[in-house]
Structures are given as structure tokens and as C-alpha cells.
Design an enzyme around this catalytic site. Structure first.
Site, PDB file in Angstrom:
ATOM      1  N   ASN A  83       0.807  -1.226   0.000  1.00 55.41           N
ATOM      2  CA  ASN A  83       0.000   0.000   0.000  1.00 55.41           C
ATOM      3  C   ASN A  83       0.839   1.275   0.000  1.00 55.41           C
ATOM      4  O   ASN A  83       0.396   2.300  -0.496  1.00 55.41           O
ATOM      5  CB  ASN A  83      -0.917  -0.017   1.234  1.00 55.41           C
ATOM      6  CG  ASN A  83      -1.496   1.343   1.531  1.00 55.41           C
ATOM      7  OD1 ASN A  83      -2.456   1.776   0.902  1.00 55.41           O
ATOM      8  ND2 ASN A  83      -0.909   2.064   2.492  1.00 55.41           N
ATOM      9  N   THR A  87       3.467  10.639  -4.057  1.00 55.88           N
ATOM     10  CA  THR A  87       3.344  11.364  -5.327  1.00 55.88           C
ATOM     11  C   THR A  87       4.426  12.442  -5.375  1.00 55.88           C
ATOM     12  O   THR A  87       4.823  12.975  -4.329  1.00 55.88           O
ATOM     13  CB  THR A  87       1.963  12.057  -5.448  1.00 55.88           C
ATOM     14  OG1 THR A  87       1.730  12.818  -4.258  1.00 55.88           O
ATOM     15  CG2 THR A  87       0.843  11.062  -5.637  1.00 55.88           C
ATOM     16  N   TYR A 148       3.752   8.856 -11.530  1.00 54.95           N
ATOM     17  CA  TYR A 148       2.826   8.089 -10.676  1.00 54.95           C
ATOM     18  C   TYR A 148       1.954   7.151 -11.527  1.00 54.95           C
ATOM     19  O   TYR A 148       1.770   5.980 -11.171  1.00 54.95           O
ATOM     20  CB  TYR A 148       1.968   9.094  -9.907  1.00 54.95           C
ATOM     21  CG  TYR A 148       1.001   8.521  -8.908  1.00 54.95           C
ATOM     22  CD1 TYR A 148       1.433   8.090  -7.648  1.00 54.95           C
ATOM     23  CD2 TYR A 148      -0.365   8.461  -9.186  1.00 54.95           C
ATOM     24  CE1 TYR A 148       0.530   7.607  -6.712  1.00 54.95           C
ATOM     25  CE2 TYR A 148      -1.275   7.979  -8.258  1.00 54.95           C
ATOM     26  CZ  TYR A 148      -0.816   7.557  -7.015  1.00 54.95           C
ATOM     27  OH  TYR A 148      -1.720   7.070  -6.085  1.00 54.95           O
ATOM     28  N   ILE A 181      -9.580   9.426  -2.579  1.00 56.18           N
ATOM     29  CA  ILE A 181      -9.959   9.054  -1.223  1.00 56.18           C
ATOM     30  C   ILE A 181      -9.512  10.161  -0.272  1.00 56.18           C
ATOM     31  O   ILE A 181      -8.438  10.752  -0.457  1.00 56.18           O
ATOM     32  CB  ILE A 181      -9.286   7.707  -0.828  1.00 56.18           C
ATOM     33  CG1 ILE A 181      -9.520   6.621  -1.891  1.00 56.18           C
ATOM     34  CG2 ILE A 181      -9.762   7.248   0.555  1.00 56.18           C
ATOM     35  CD1 ILE A 181     -10.951   6.248  -2.151  1.00 56.18           C
TER      36      ILE A 181
HETATM   37  P1  NDP Z   1      -0.733   8.623   2.789  1.00 57.30           P
HETATM   38  O1  NDP Z   1       0.221   9.634   2.241  1.00 57.30           O
HETATM   39  O2  NDP Z   1      -1.871   9.087   3.653  1.00 57.30           O
HETATM   40  O3  NDP Z   1       0.091   7.484   3.620  1.00 57.30           O
HETATM   41  C1  NDP Z   1       1.167   6.857   2.993  1.00 57.30           C
HETATM   42  C2  NDP Z   1       1.729   5.778   3.883  1.00 57.30           C
HETATM   43  O4  NDP Z   1       2.806   5.150   3.176  1.00 57.30           O
HETATM   44  C3  NDP Z   1       2.341   6.314   5.168  1.00 57.30           C
HETATM   45  O5  NDP Z   1       2.204   5.337   6.194  1.00 57.30           O
HETATM   46  C4  NDP Z   1       3.809   6.484   4.796  1.00 57.30           C
HETATM   47  O6  NDP Z   1       4.698   6.452   5.921  1.00 57.30           O
HETATM   48  C5  NDP Z   1       4.022   5.262   3.918  1.00 57.30           C
HETATM   49  N1  NDP Z   1       5.138   5.386   2.997  1.00 57.30           N
HETATM   50  C6  NDP Z   1       5.325   6.282   1.988  1.00 57.30           C
HETATM   51  N2  NDP Z   1       6.495   6.081   1.372  1.00 57.30           N
HETATM   52  C7  NDP Z   1       7.101   5.048   2.008  1.00 57.30           C
HETATM   53  C8  NDP Z   1       8.360   4.391   1.886  1.00 57.30           C
HETATM   54  N3  NDP Z   1       9.238   4.741   0.939  1.00 57.30           N
HETATM   55  N4  NDP Z   1       8.634   3.391   2.748  1.00 57.30           N
HETATM   56  C9  NDP Z   1       7.761   3.002   3.688  1.00 57.30           C
HETATM   57  N5  NDP Z   1       6.552   3.577   3.853  1.00 57.30           N
HETATM   58  C10 NDP Z   1       6.231   4.592   3.049  1.00 57.30           C
HETATM   59  O7  NDP Z   1      -1.253   7.816   1.509  1.00 57.30           O
HETATM   60  P2  NDP Z   1      -2.717   7.295   1.138  1.00 57.30           P
HETATM   61  O8  NDP Z   1      -3.291   6.555   2.283  1.00 57.30           O
HETATM   62  O9  NDP Z   1      -3.481   8.392   0.541  1.00 57.30           O
HETATM   63  O10 NDP Z   1      -2.357   6.277  -0.048  1.00 57.30           O
HETATM   64  C11 NDP Z   1      -2.078   4.909   0.182  1.00 57.30           C
HETATM   65  C12 NDP Z   1      -1.901   4.212  -1.148  1.00 57.30           C
HETATM   66  O11 NDP Z   1      -3.090   4.367  -1.925  1.00 57.30           O
HETATM   67  C13 NDP Z   1      -0.761   4.799  -1.996  1.00 57.30           C
HETATM   68  O12 NDP Z   1      -0.104   3.754  -2.681  1.00 57.30           O
HETATM   69  C14 NDP Z   1      -1.487   5.690  -2.969  1.00 57.30           C
HETATM   70  O13 NDP Z   1      -0.757   5.850  -4.153  1.00 57.30           O
HETATM   71  C15 NDP Z   1      -2.766   4.919  -3.188  1.00 57.30           C
HETATM   72  N6  NDP Z   1      -3.874   5.739  -3.648  1.00 57.30           N
HETATM   73  C16 NDP Z   1      -4.336   6.782  -2.884  1.00 57.30           C
HETATM   74  C17 NDP Z   1      -5.392   7.524  -3.341  1.00 57.30           C
HETATM   75  C18 NDP Z   1      -5.969   8.648  -2.546  1.00 57.30           C
HETATM   76  O14 NDP Z   1      -6.885   9.276  -3.047  1.00 57.30           O
HETATM   77  N7  NDP Z   1      -5.525   8.904  -1.340  1.00 57.30           N
HETATM   78  C19 NDP Z   1      -6.021   7.264  -4.646  1.00 57.30           C
HETATM   79  C20 NDP Z   1      -5.469   6.135  -5.349  1.00 57.30           C
HETATM   80  C21 NDP Z   1      -4.422   5.421  -4.846  1.00 57.30           C
HETATM   81  P3  NDP Z   1       4.918   7.813   6.814  1.00 57.30           P
HETATM   82  O15 NDP Z   1       3.638   7.991   7.591  1.00 57.30           O
HETATM   83  O16 NDP Z   1       6.073   7.477   7.673  1.00 57.30           O
HETATM   84  O17 NDP Z   1       5.161   8.923   5.847  1.00 57.30           O
END
Ligand code: NDP
Length: 242
Positions: A83, A87, A148, A181
Site C-alpha cells: 500500500n 506522489t 505516478y 480518497i
Molecule cells: P498517505 O500519504 O496518507 O500514507 C502513505 C503511507 O505510506 C504512510 O504510512 C507512509 O509512511 C508510507 N510510505 C510512503 N512512502 C514510504 C516508503 N518509501 N517506505 C515506507 N513507507 C512509506 O497515503 P494514502 O493513504 O493516501 O495512499 C495509500 C496508497 O493508496 C498509496 O499507494 C497511494 O498511491 C494509493 N492511492 C491513494 C489515493 C488517494 O486518493 N488517497 C487514490 C489512489 C491510490 P509515513 O507515515 O512514515 O510517511
């Protein structure tokens, strides 16, 4: 049967947090990983009692060490939810090599780095669920998100190919493609842009993280063994692939 054991990358905030909670409520042992936001991770741990582990999923060796550490605590992994994602938006003619690489690394390399740690074990035990969180923008493309969209489309190819390799071994590999989302990631989109996006969503609102978690919980179930290589679109009707 013993509890199924799950790892959710990026499981401490946003969509991943809702997924980790949903899997715990389903009766799984769950570990959530994150990159560096200790404050959010500690708050999540205190609220949910779910174990948290910090490393960069773009780093293969860190994934190897991190998964081994989790498996020492909760045993071999049955369910992996890829997950974590970031971006780095910008029009292509201005996109730096760094912005390209950062996204490919965190969003696509990570899927290889993590799945490679658990797939052989799933084969040996004859059971596995790999669930990749892609995006509507990996399905349809999005202006300002060439990096992305490419990474997220790559996840779909990965899903389809690995599904074929896992099928005879009781392993399903699927993707969920969320639309927009209501999480921190979308909060970063400027308000006028977001208003336009919501106007283009037939259900008339942003999605909720819990609505994505429901899709993941379905795919993670022991009873979902006939669903593999698929992409579940959860986008409020914004894009309906054929
Ligand atoms: P958030 O930015 O709210 O959370 C991202 C999470 O991923 C955090 O826990 C962050 O850790 C972790 N993370 C990011 N980069 C790394 C890394 N290199 N190593 C380990 N952990 C990492 O994201 P969302 O909940 O919005 O998105 C979750 C997924 O859903 C993503 O893949 C996104 O692309 C996808 N998505 C989201 C959409 C949306 O509308 N929100 C739409 C479509 C897809 P930390 O808290 O430490 O930064």
C-alpha cells in the site's frame, strides 16, 4: 486454523491504516510499516495495538531485514498488502529525474522488494494473498502524474503476471484501484483542483479509506481463492474500465 498473518506497508496512516484495522478486525495478526512519521505511527499503535515497523520500502535490503524482523514476532506472512506510496506531481516537461526515480522507487520497486521476501514461503505453505494498491490514475493516466501513473500501471502488470505464477500454489495476487480518497495525500491537492475532481465523481464525493479496506478484506479472505489477477476499481464511478 491459526490466525492469518498480514503485513500492510504504509499501514499507519490513510488507506493503509484503515486496511490494517480491517484485517485486525477480521482476526488476522497484523504488522504495519511506515517510512518516517513516528508521531503518526505511535498514535496509530496506541489507538489500535497493531505493531509498527519503520523502514524505506524502496530499499530491497531494508525490506529483507524488516520482513525478517516482523516474521520473528508474528510468524510467516500469509497476506501482504503493498500500500505504501508517494506522489511527486509535475508536468512531464518539468519533471526532474529525481521526481521520476522517487516515485518509481517508493511505488513500484517497493512492490518487488516486499513481495520477493514472502512469495517463496507462500509457495511452500500453499497459501498466500498479495494485494497491491494501485490507482485510478494508473488505469486512465493523469496530467501532472506521468511518474505516478507509470508506476501504478506497472503494479497492474505485476499483479497480472504474478497471479499466473501463484495460481497453482494457492496464492492469489490482486490489485485495488482507488479513486480519490479522503486522506493526507489528497489533502495536498490544491482546493480548486479538488473541487473540479469531486465534480467529476458520479457519486458526488471523495471515497473513504474504509471503503478501500473493505475491498482488501474481501480479497484477503480464505474464501476468495478464485479471484486472482483482477483489479477492483473503487472510484465512485469516476472511471469505468472495460
Ligand atoms: P498517505 O500519504 O496518507 O500514507 C502513505 C503511507 O505510506 C504512510 O504510512 C507512509 O509512511 C508510507 N510510505 C510512503 N512512502 C514510504 C516508503 N518509501 N517506505 C515506507 N513507507 C512509506 O497515503 P494514502 O493513504 O493516501 O495512499 C495509500 C496508497 O493508496 C498509496 O499507494 C497511494 O498511491 C494509493 N492511492 C491513494 C489515493 C488517494 O486518493 N488517497 C487514490 C489512489 C491510490 P509515513 O507515515 O512514515 O510517511
Amino acid at each position: 486454523m491459526d490466525k492469518r498473518r498480514a503485513i500492510v506497508t504504509g499501514g499507519t496512516r490513510g488507506i493503509g491504516k484503515a486496511i490494517a484495522i480491517a484485517l485486525k478486525e477480521k482476526g488476522c495478526a497484523v504488522a504495519a510499516t511506515y517510512a518516517g512519521n513516528d508521531e503518526a505511527a505511535n498514535k496509530f499503535k496506541d489507538e489500535t495495538g497493531i505493531l509498527v515497523f519503520k523502514w524505506d520500502v524502496g530499499d530491497y535490503d531494508a525490506c529483507k531485514g524488516g520482513v525478517a524482523e516482523i516474521e520473528k514476532v508474528q510468524g510467516p506472512t500469509d497476506i501482504l498488502v503493498n500500500n505504501a506510496g508517494i506522489t511527486r506531481d509535475g508536468l512531464f516537461h518539468k519533471m526532474s529525474p529525481q521526481a521520476w526515480r522517487d516515485v518509481m522507487r517508493a511505488d513500484l520497486d517497493s512492490v518487488y522488494n516486499m513481495t520477493a521476501q514472502v512469495f517463496a514461503g507462500m509457495r511452500e505453505r500453499g497459501f498466500g494473498r498479495v494485494i497491491n494498491i494501485t490507482s485510478i490514475n494508473g488505469q486512465k493516466g493523469q496530467l501532472g502524474q506521468v511518474n505516478y501513473s507509470a508506476a501504478k500501471a506497472g503494479m497492474i502488470g505485476f499483479t497480472k503476471a504474478l497471479a499466473l505464477e501463484g495460481a497453482a500454489k494457492g496464492i492469489t495476487v490482486n490489485a485495488v484501484a482507488p479513486g480519490y480518497i479522503d486522506t493526507d495525500m489528497v489533502a495536498a491537492v490544491p482546493t480548486p483542483v479538488l473541487e473540479k475532481i469531486v465534480a467529476g465523481i458520479p457519486v458526488g464525493r471523495l471515497g473513504k479509506a474504509e471503503e478501500i479496506a473493505r475491498c482488501v478484506a474481501f480479497l484477503a479472505d480464505d474464501a476468495a481463492g478464485f479471484v486472482t489477477g483482477s483489479v477492483i476499481s473503487a472510484n465512485g464511478g469516476q472511471y469505468i474500465p472495460s
